[in-house]
Enzyme design. Sequence first.
Site, PDB file in Angstrom:
ATOM      1  NE  ARG A 142      -3.616  -0.138   2.809  1.00  0.00           N
ATOM      2  CZ  ARG A 142      -3.798   0.142   4.305  1.00  0.00           C
ATOM      3  NH1 ARG A 142      -3.556  -0.726   5.247  1.00  0.00           N
ATOM      4  NH2 ARG A 142      -4.930   0.958   4.346  1.00  0.00           N
ATOM      5  CG  HIS A 185      -6.927  -3.243  10.834  1.00  0.00           C
ATOM      6  ND1 HIS A 185      -6.087  -3.043  10.222  1.00  0.00           N
ATOM      7  CD2 HIS A 185      -8.275  -2.650  10.373  1.00  0.00           C
ATOM      8  CE1 HIS A 185      -6.550  -2.123   9.397  1.00  0.00           C
ATOM      9  NE2 HIS A 185      -7.879  -2.112   9.201  1.00  0.00           N
ATOM     10  CG  ASP A 257      -7.472   3.985  10.551  1.00  0.00           C
ATOM     11  OD1 ASP A 257      -8.316   3.456   9.820  1.00  0.00           O
ATOM     12  OD2 ASP A 257      -6.227   3.319  10.317  1.00  0.00           O
TER      13      ASP A 257
END
Length: 480
Positions: A142, A185, A257
């Site tokens: 990414r 995450h 986020d």
Amino acid sequence: MDTTTGALRRLILRTLLPGFDGMTVPAWLVAAHRDGLASVCLYGANIADPAAVSALCADLHRRCPGLLIATDEEGGDVTRLHYLAGSPEPGNAVLGRLDDPALTAASARRIGRDLAVLGIGLDLGPVVDINSAPDNPVIGVRSFGATAPLVARHAVAWVRGLRDAGVAACAKHFPGHGDTTTDSHLALPRVDATREVLDARELEPFRAVVQAGIPAVMTSHIVVPALDPERPATFSPAVLRGELRGRLGFRGVIVTDALDMAGASGDIGIPEAAVRALAAGADLLCLGPNTGPDLLERVVAAIEDAVAQGRIEPEELAASAARVQALIDDQATPSPAPAPGTDPRPEIADAFEIGAGAAAWLADDAPAAIVQVESEANLAVGRVVWGAAAVGATIAAGDVPPGAKVAVVARGLAAGHPAPAVADALRAAGHPVIVVECGWPRGFGDLVTYGASAGVGRALVELLTRLPDPVEVPEGSASR
């Protein structure tokens, strides 16, 4: 300022960016919009065929006039519009290796056109993290690359390309998620770089896009002790107000986020995470997918209580709501229609890293078979079809015919990955075999593609099968 219940609720809702489940507009979202909610985020669960996505976006705009729709369309491995089929774009790592900012801007313009047609005004990209840790589990391909100047020039090109299509960009993940080996995450990562290293490395791409006029920046759920030894960036006034607003001079919208991530709310819950983010200086709180009416109301109630307790200043809340509204108003202003699809497309295979073993394999005139080994992706990527399987060019290992050479395709080739065992078994059966890494290289792989999007998969298949015809896939065969 007016702090009556209705007025306060309207301000709070203006700072929230919820998601929802499914392909129809939920009644709770329409009701919240009437009360002041101004933005929504689409995720993979909102994506079906193109006609259904178009109908969903049209219905959102019809039932919620002035709504800002956002999504994570990075191009490459992380895609929402192409969640079912994989993105046709190469992704950041491939673009960084090609190192032609004009190609990067062209890729972003194509992405922007796809979004603009649907009325999606905010793209939660580009990733401008520097992938300085090769085993980073969540950034990897990414990122545009591993050096600050490279990432900075391609980040600016990407932002300008998206702007050309009339869509706002949001650079992420401030102050830089590249030097981590933990996925936020799942847990709370740390970046233990010195301030001097942060200034020269992590902060440089953000500095460049701020100077280029980017309208939004996304926070990261990471602890950076050189900036704040105690709080994650999303909850840190020192990081958001001190670094981003103060030292970098950013005046746009600070987006968090997703607050459902463990790095933000794992120990405290989403409502408290929302309070801490607003108190630290965030403007738009990404609540994550499947928000639902219950969670939305609990977040609103928690922020109302925080204002009453003095944890959040009403003036700061109003300023955040005003910044969000300014972004919405700017996106509502018609932009000149972008030119049709005339942008140059990159020669993706030019970015591939081909070792000596792969070069010899490519020169072999035996028929080629491609076996793809299932490889778990991080939560940012999700369950998007990838690699050679995205273009229907794979064959099960047990169906490889005698005499074929085999490319074993995988991603994330760390120790313990099953792909080497599959390759060894095929070699033992007498096949010439190479292993293809479709992620960021970690020391394994005869050929590295630096991406796994459908566009990269197509280029890979063309390269692997360019001399002979590919092996015909037997009826009913599945990739493994």
